[in-house]
Motif scaffolding. Structure first.
Motif, PDB file in Angstrom:
ATOM      1  N   THR A   1       0.828  -1.213   0.000  1.00  0.00           N
ATOM      2  CA  THR A   1       0.000   0.000   0.000  1.00  0.00           C
ATOM      3  C   THR A   1       0.862   1.262   0.000  1.00  0.00           C
ATOM      4  O   THR A   1       0.565   2.230  -0.696  1.00  0.00           O
TER       5      THR A   1
ATOM      6  N   THR B   1      -0.052  -4.763  10.679  1.00  0.00           N
ATOM      7  CA  THR B   1       0.553  -5.656   9.708  1.00  0.00           C
ATOM      8  C   THR B   1       1.372  -4.837   8.719  1.00  0.00           C
ATOM      9  O   THR B   1       1.255  -3.629   8.660  1.00  0.00           O
TER      10      THR B   1
ATOM     11  N   ASN C   1      -5.330 -10.071  -4.692  1.00  0.00           N
ATOM     12  CA  ASN C   1      -5.418  -9.321  -3.434  1.00  0.00           C
ATOM     13  C   ASN C   1      -6.236 -10.156  -2.464  1.00  0.00           C
ATOM     14  O   ASN C   1      -6.914 -11.099  -2.873  1.00  0.00           O
ATOM     15  N   GLU C   2      -6.129  -9.812  -1.209  1.00  0.00           N
ATOM     16  CA  GLU C   2      -7.007 -10.492  -0.256  1.00  0.00           C
ATOM     17  C   GLU C   2      -8.442 -10.075  -0.543  1.00  0.00           C
ATOM     18  O   GLU C   2      -8.707  -8.941  -0.947  1.00  0.00           O
TER      19      GLU C   2
ATOM     20  N   THR D   1      -1.224  -7.468  -5.045  1.00  0.00           N
ATOM     21  CA  THR D   1      -1.339  -6.025  -4.887  1.00  0.00           C
ATOM     22  C   THR D   1      -2.127  -5.638  -3.650  1.00  0.00           C
ATOM     23  O   THR D   1      -3.097  -6.283  -3.281  1.00  0.00           O
ATOM     24  N   SER D   2      -1.677  -4.588  -3.014  1.00  0.00           N
ATOM     25  CA  SER D   2      -2.476  -3.933  -1.978  1.00  0.00           C
ATOM     26  C   SER D   2      -3.028  -2.667  -2.625  1.00  0.00           C
ATOM     27  O   SER D   2      -2.855  -2.449  -3.819  1.00  0.00           O
ATOM     28  N   GLY D   3      -3.670  -1.856  -1.824  1.00  0.00           N
ATOM     29  CA  GLY D   3      -4.097  -0.555  -2.341  1.00  0.00           C
ATOM     30  C   GLY D   3      -5.593  -0.418  -2.535  1.00  0.00           C
ATOM     31  O   GLY D   3      -6.073   0.668  -2.851  1.00  0.00           O
ATOM     32  N   ALA D   4      -6.349  -1.511  -2.342  1.00  0.00           N
ATOM     33  CA  ALA D   4      -7.794  -1.408  -2.563  1.00  0.00           C
ATOM     34  C   ALA D   4      -8.431  -0.455  -1.556  1.00  0.00           C
ATOM     35  O   ALA D   4      -9.229   0.421  -1.930  1.00  0.00           O
ATOM     36  N   ILE D   5      -8.045  -0.618  -0.302  1.00  0.00           N
ATOM     37  CA  ILE D   5      -8.653   0.234   0.732  1.00  0.00           C
ATOM     38  C   ILE D   5      -8.234   1.698   0.496  1.00  0.00           C
ATOM     39  O   ILE D   5      -9.048   2.609   0.551  1.00  0.00           O
ATOM     40  N   GLY D   6      -6.955   1.883   0.180  1.00  0.00           N
ATOM     41  CA  GLY D   6      -6.455   3.243  -0.091  1.00  0.00           C
ATOM     42  C   GLY D   6      -7.190   3.887  -1.255  1.00  0.00           C
ATOM     43  O   GLY D   6      -7.589   5.055  -1.193  1.00  0.00           O
TER      44      GLY D   6
ATOM     45  N   ASP E   1     -10.929  -8.637   0.732  1.00  0.00           N
ATOM     46  CA  ASP E   1     -11.222  -7.850   1.937  1.00  0.00           C
ATOM     47  C   ASP E   1     -12.712  -7.756   2.236  1.00  0.00           C
ATOM     48  O   ASP E   1     -13.097  -7.590   3.387  1.00  0.00           O
TER      49      ASP E   1
ATOM     50  N   ASP F   1      -1.828 -10.711   6.186  1.00  0.00           N
ATOM     51  CA  ASP F   1      -1.636  -9.485   5.441  1.00  0.00           C
ATOM     52  C   ASP F   1      -1.095  -9.889   4.081  1.00  0.00           C
ATOM     53  O   ASP F   1      -0.892 -11.069   3.825  1.00  0.00           O
ATOM     54  N   ASN F   2      -0.868  -8.910   3.244  1.00  0.00           N
ATOM     55  CA  ASN F   2      -0.471  -9.281   1.882  1.00  0.00           C
ATOM     56  C   ASN F   2       0.962  -9.808   1.796  1.00  0.00           C
ATOM     57  O   ASN F   2       1.330 -10.430   0.801  1.00  0.00           O
TER      58      ASN F   2
HETATM   59  N1  GLU Z   1      -5.851  -5.933   1.079  1.00  0.00           N
HETATM   60  C1  GLU Z   1      -5.514  -4.617   1.545  1.00  0.00           C
HETATM   61  C2  GLU Z   1      -5.800  -3.574   0.459  1.00  0.00           C
HETATM   62  O1  GLU Z   1      -5.859  -3.899  -0.688  1.00  0.00           O
HETATM   63  C3  GLU Z   1      -4.049  -4.497   1.904  1.00  0.00           C
HETATM   64  C4  GLU Z   1      -3.568  -5.457   2.942  1.00  0.00           C
HETATM   65  C5  GLU Z   1      -2.049  -5.388   3.143  1.00  0.00           C
HETATM   66  O2  GLU Z   1      -1.400  -4.556   2.524  1.00  0.00           O
HETATM   67  O3  GLU Z   1      -1.509  -6.174   3.892  1.00  0.00           O
HETATM   68  O4  GLU Z   1      -5.929  -2.437   0.781  1.00  0.00           O
END
Ligand code: GLU
Length: 383
Positions: free
Chosen positions: A12, A226, A155-156, A70-75, A158, A169-170
């Motif tokens: 992220t 995390t 991605n997870e 990839t992370s960043g979905a929440i952001g 979420d 975590d990722n």
């Molecule tokens: N799955 C979360 C997201 O996309 C990020 C989790 C993580 O970075 O560990 O925002």
């Protein structure tokens, strides 16, 4: 080189825009100098994502296979919703992830398409790795995407993840994915230059994640949240133990992926410490969720760890948990230190009756004897 499979985890903090948001809301327009941690994480830096995608496309052009975690979905969701602070409530986080994930994928898809590549989305939870059939389906779909020269982007999930089913975590997710697709290299991109020594200099190479190395990662990171260096080291420890080389590097550095793939001195490289395990053993060791524990005596520990033997009932001291035939179980010594995992040939109910018995006594205790081995050496992994 050509056939290498590389998993790239993009954190992220690498994606986070410090001003420019993914799709700025009206309220965001005048907030481009956001300074707080939460504010800095709103939205995605499109230019950075574009240059990362271009780097990956260069790697793909050379014939290598790449999977992105990839992370960043929440952001991204926070940016679109105009949220100043990361939500606390789980359902708000899930809603932000739901909105952000599709926007994130649109960006990946857009930039990869410009380079002639398709993308495929996977949203996974720990349960998908626990279940052997689901695990194999993820694996086969990944392989089919490779065949189509498409890039798996993971991605997870979420929106359905709760504490119980979270992959962690990722960083952890990237290890599970690396195992699943038999990666040669796992690249974890973050916003620091690598693992730092006491003087604050980047350590180029780590061949063993021992307690000294673990101490270098700040303890506060382990306690709170995390994604810090501790969680990375834990994830890397698993990956290197199953024969995967890892690199932690700064995802904001120009052409960082190309430099790593070319073997350049970038970030911290972690040498693989274990031999590559066969696919089923990889799943047993790293992906599945053990359903119980078998505690063994010192003789059994020695036979399993050093003599390549199967586990027999006679070495079992105690049984914990509720498991059935075929479940993955942890094997610990009398101090409860886990040293192996395997597939159980007997249920916990049966093992309580036969623990400590000689193989010849099992039939008398159970009325039948299916297997000599409680865990066969072919289904056993020493950790
Ligand atoms: N799955 C979360 C997201 O996309 C990020 C989790 C993580 O970075 O560990 O925002």
């Amino acid at each position: 080189m050509k056939n290498r499979t590389i998993v790239i985890k993009i954190g992220t903090k690498v994606m986070a825009s410090s001003g420019k948001t993914l799709v700025p809301s009206a309220r965001d327009q005048d907030q481009s100098r956001a300074k707080s941690r939460d504010e800095a994480r709103r939205g995605i830096d499109k230019d950075r994502l574009k240059s990362i995608v271009n780097n990956i496309a260069d790697v793909l052009d050379r014939g290598m296979k790449v999977v992105i975690v990839t992370s960043g979905a929440i952001g991204a969701g926070m940016g679109l919703l105009g949220l100043k602070k990361r939500p606390i409530k789980l359902r708000e986080l899930q809603a932000a992830a739901s909105i952000g994930q599709s926007a994130l994928m649109q960006l990946y898809s857009h930039y990869f398409k410009k380079r002639g590549y398709l993308v495929g989305q996977f949203l996974l939870t720990q349960e998908d790795f626990n279940d052997r059939m689901r695990y194999l389906n993820i694996k086969y779909t990944t392989q089919t995407l490779f065949h189509h020269k498409a890039v798996p982007i993971i991605n997870e999930n979420d929106t359905v993840s709760t504490e119980e089913i979270k992959c962690g975590d990722n960083d952890r997710l990237s290890t599970l994915v690396s195992d699943l697709c038999h990666a040669d290299l796992l690249i974890i991109l973050t916003d620091v230059d690598g693992l730092l020594n006491e003087k604050g200099d980047v350590i180029d190479f780590v061949d063993d994640i021992n307690s000294k190395v673990l101490r270098l990662a700040k303890s506060s990171e382990c306690e709170f949240g995390t994604g810090g260096m501790c969680s990375k080291l834990e994830a890397i420890k698993r990956a290197t133990a199953s024969g995967i080389e890892c690199v932690v590097a700064n995802g904001k550095a120009k052409d960082v992926i190309i430099d790593i793939v070319n073997g350049g001195k970038v970030g911290t490289r972690f040498g693989s410490s274990g031999a590559k395990l066969i696919a089923r053993k990889r799943w047993i060791a790293f992906s599945s969720n053990p359903k119980g524990t078998i505690i063994v005596d010192n003789g059994a520990k020695d036979a399993l760890s050093n003599k390549n033997k199967s586990l027999l009932a006679s070495g079992i001291v105690e049984v914990d948990g509720d498991f059935v035939i075929g479940d993955v179980i942890k094997i610990t010594d009398k101090n409860l230190k886990e040293f192996a995992r395997g597939l159980a040939n007997y249920s916990s109910f049966e093992l309580l009756k036969i623990k400590g018995l000689k193989t010849g006594q099992v039939k008398g205790a159970l009325g039948e004897k299916r297997e000599d081995e409680v865990v066969h050496k072919n289904n056993l992994v020493i950790l």
